[in-house]
Scaffold this active site. Structure first.
Site, PDB file in Angstrom:
ATOM      1  CD  GLU A  21      24.538  79.191  54.652  1.00  0.00           C
ATOM      2  OE1 GLU A  21      23.799  78.389  55.237  1.00  0.00           O
ATOM      3  OE2 GLU A  21      24.926  79.024  53.467  1.00  0.00           O
ATOM      4  CE1 TYR A  53      30.166  58.567  76.874  1.00  0.00           C
ATOM      5  CE2 TYR A  53      30.146  56.199  76.508  1.00  0.00           C
ATOM      6  CZ  TYR A  53      29.984  57.286  77.359  1.00  0.00           C
ATOM      7  OH  TYR A  53      29.665  57.088  78.676  1.00  0.00           O
ATOM      8  CG  PHE A 172      54.200  36.590  36.265  1.00  0.00           C
ATOM      9  CD1 PHE A 172      53.727  37.864  36.545  1.00  0.00           C
ATOM     10  CD2 PHE A 172      54.255  36.177  34.943  1.00  0.00           C
ATOM     11  CE1 PHE A 172      53.316  38.703  35.537  1.00  0.00           C
ATOM     12  CE2 PHE A 172      53.841  37.008  33.922  1.00  0.00           C
ATOM     13  CZ  PHE A 172      53.369  38.290  34.221  1.00  0.00           C
ATOM     14  CG  ASN A 174      51.808  35.372  40.443  1.00  0.00           C
ATOM     15  OD1 ASN A 174      52.385  34.667  39.625  1.00  0.00           O
ATOM     16  ND2 ASN A 174      51.138  36.457  40.096  1.00  0.00           N
ATOM     17  CD  GLU A 196      48.115  47.440  38.132  1.00  0.00           C
ATOM     18  OE1 GLU A 196      47.684  46.310  38.402  1.00  0.00           O
ATOM     19  OE2 GLU A 196      47.752  48.078  37.111  1.00  0.00           O
ATOM     20  NE  ARG A 201      50.109  46.453  34.049  1.00  0.00           N
ATOM     21  CZ  ARG A 201      49.202  45.515  34.265  1.00  0.00           C
ATOM     22  NH1 ARG A 201      48.885  45.192  35.513  1.00  0.00           N
ATOM     23  NH2 ARG A 201      48.628  44.889  33.276  1.00  0.00           N
ATOM     24  NE  ARG A 210      51.599  41.516  33.426  1.00  0.00           N
ATOM     25  CZ  ARG A 210      50.282  41.283  33.349  1.00  0.00           C
ATOM     26  NH1 ARG A 210      49.565  41.173  34.441  1.00  0.00           N
ATOM     27  NH2 ARG A 210      49.725  41.146  32.180  1.00  0.00           N
ATOM     28  CG  ASP A 213      48.570  42.119  37.231  1.00  0.00           C
ATOM     29  OD1 ASP A 213      47.842  43.103  37.040  1.00  0.00           O
ATOM     30  OD2 ASP A 213      48.241  40.963  36.907  1.00  0.00           O
ATOM     31  CG  ASP A 215      44.342  41.670  38.570  1.00  0.00           C
ATOM     32  OD1 ASP A 215      44.015  42.706  37.979  1.00  0.00           O
ATOM     33  OD2 ASP A 215      45.136  40.834  38.106  1.00  0.00           O
ATOM     34  CG  LEU A 229      35.583  45.705  39.486  1.00  0.00           C
ATOM     35  CD1 LEU A 229      37.041  45.285  39.465  1.00  0.00           C
ATOM     36  CD2 LEU A 229      35.321  46.694  40.617  1.00  0.00           C
TER      37      LEU A 229
END
Length: 265
Positions: A21, A53, A172, A174, A196, A201, A210, A213, A215, A229
């Protein structure tokens, strides 16, 4: 959402498990469904405001002929993702690849595989309390942005916050980011963890210091809870370090469990 359809685009290519093939090749027929918003293109009668297209057909033929895969499943998966990456107006893509000459010792009409891929909306919490905190977060975002599978849409201001959980550590920095991604939740989680680690980390105790981070707070309208999770993030509504940055970039987003807007939280 509007729809562009391409049916049974004929391509001669060299995909298959068997060496014959790959060497001799065969005909494949590719059908594409592209979900996009072409209202602006229709109003302006402007090709540049929609998915061309013709260019999609050229790309499909090039992709199928320039690569060799053992499985048409692999071809379909790669093709769907690449269409999303290359055509900015495409929001969701469905791909079917038919293999009429499949090596099966039975009479059949056609054998095909189908797959779909789309852009998902997600919100990521950002944090750092070691080294140059702002640079850590910016570098993490840069790494994510370098991935074809991730688009960074919005990033909040960074705010200084008190440590959460374990108090005997530095404050921190953030923030929050709104992204689009073709990755499934567990794939996105894996990418965040790899990012991370790239940013230095190291594993410590829960709530420890850390360098970076990352999340997942929300992912589309998904609600899931597993050892690996939890979405939405279980404690986000209790943490100003998440709510304040998130409110800046998505005040009207509705918490999928509490059914309150972020600005109300």
């Amino acid at each position: 959402m509007d729809l562009i359809k391409i049916d049974d685009l004929e391509v001669f290519a060299n995909h298959g498990v068997y060496a014959e093939e790959n060497e001799k090749g065969q005909y494949f027929y590719v059908s594409i469904r592209i979900f996009a918003d072409f209202k602006a293109a229709a109003e302006k009668d402007d090709l540049n405001k929609t998915v061309n297209y013709g260019e999609v057909c050229d790309f499909v033929c090039d992709f199928m002929t320039e690569n060799t895969f053992k499985l048409i499943e692999t071809a379909a998966d790669g093709l769907a993702e690449e269409i999303l990456f290359r055509f900015s107006g495409a929001r969701e893509v469905f791909v079917e690849i038919k293999k009429p000459q499949a090596p099966v010792n039975h009479k059949f009409g056609c054998i095909s595989v189908c797959t779909s891929r789309k852009w998902h909306r997600a919100f990521i919490a950002l944090g750092s309390n070691l080294g140059n905190k702002a640079e850590n977060i910016e570098y993490g975002l840069k790494l994510l942005k370098s991935e074809d599978s991730v688009k960074i849409l919005k990033v909040s201001d960074f705010i200084e916050t008190e440590p959460y959980g374990y108090k005997e550590q530095d404050k921190f920095l953030n923030g929050a980011a709104e992204i689009e991604t073709t990755l499934e939740p567990t794939e996105l989680l894996r990418l965040l963890k790899e990012t991370e680690e790239t940013c230095g980390r190291e594993k410590t105790f829960r709530w420890g210091s850390r360098t970076l981070d990352l999340d997942i707070i929300f992912y589309d309208e998904l609600i899931t809870d597993s050892p690996e999770l939890t979405i939405p993030h279980r404690e986000m509504h209790l943490r100003d370090l998440v709510k304040i940055p998130l409110c800046q970039i998505a005040p009207d987003f509705v918490h999928t469990v509490l059914r309150k807007r972020i600005c109300e939280l």
